[in-house]
Enzyme design. Sequence first.
Site, PDB file in Angstrom:
ATOM      1  CG  HIS A 269     -19.644   5.297 -16.380  1.00 44.39           C
ATOM      2  ND1 HIS A 269     -20.772   6.082 -16.319  1.00 44.39           N
ATOM      3  CD2 HIS A 269     -19.080   5.530 -17.593  1.00 44.39           C
ATOM      4  CE1 HIS A 269     -20.895   6.762 -17.447  1.00 44.39           C
ATOM      5  NE2 HIS A 269     -19.879   6.455 -18.234  1.00 44.39           N
TER       6      HIS A 269
ATOM      7  CB  CYS B 213      22.997  -0.479  12.319  1.00 47.01           C
ATOM      8  SG  CYS B 213      22.274  -0.530  13.978  1.00 47.01           S
TER       9      CYS B 213
END
Length: 172
Positions: free
Chosen positions: A56, A141
């Site tokens: 629903h 890095c």
Amino acid sequence: MESSASSPAAAPLVKRQFHVLVGVTGSVAALKLPLLVSRLLDIPGMWKCRSDPVLHIDLRRWADLMLVAPLDANTLGKVASGICDNLLTCVIRAWDCRKPLLFCPAMNTVMWEHPITAQQVGQLKAFGYVEIPCVAKKLVCGDQGLGAMAEVGTIVGKVEEILFRHGGSQQS
């Protein structure tokens, strides 16, 4: 991305149903994946609306979205060279080049600046693939410079632009 016309049984709000494949090949992309998928599914204007009689509720979506994540950092080079050794590279090799394929390179700055990378990106563009360029910032890095994956908003904006450009076409 692949698109197909809606079925006659679909609700009248349906314009098109798109099929989007997201390939993730690195850890940074994997970290951004939840936000990327969420933002992709929020793209307005291409809604599919139908009611689910059991739940629903209305189910609204504009695309089927599938994820392939080999987490293979060398995918750019493999695709440029035609190497098909994982699901994503095989899918790309079998890609219909009449349909858009976007790629977002991301890597260490030194790798990005290497001449081979420029050749590989150039090869993908020669195939007709659309680059969403990397950006400059401090990378995980520690490097400062080009190599960071484009921001999620930039990627979603480009996907949206291409979807709407192809949205007027009725080709599958």
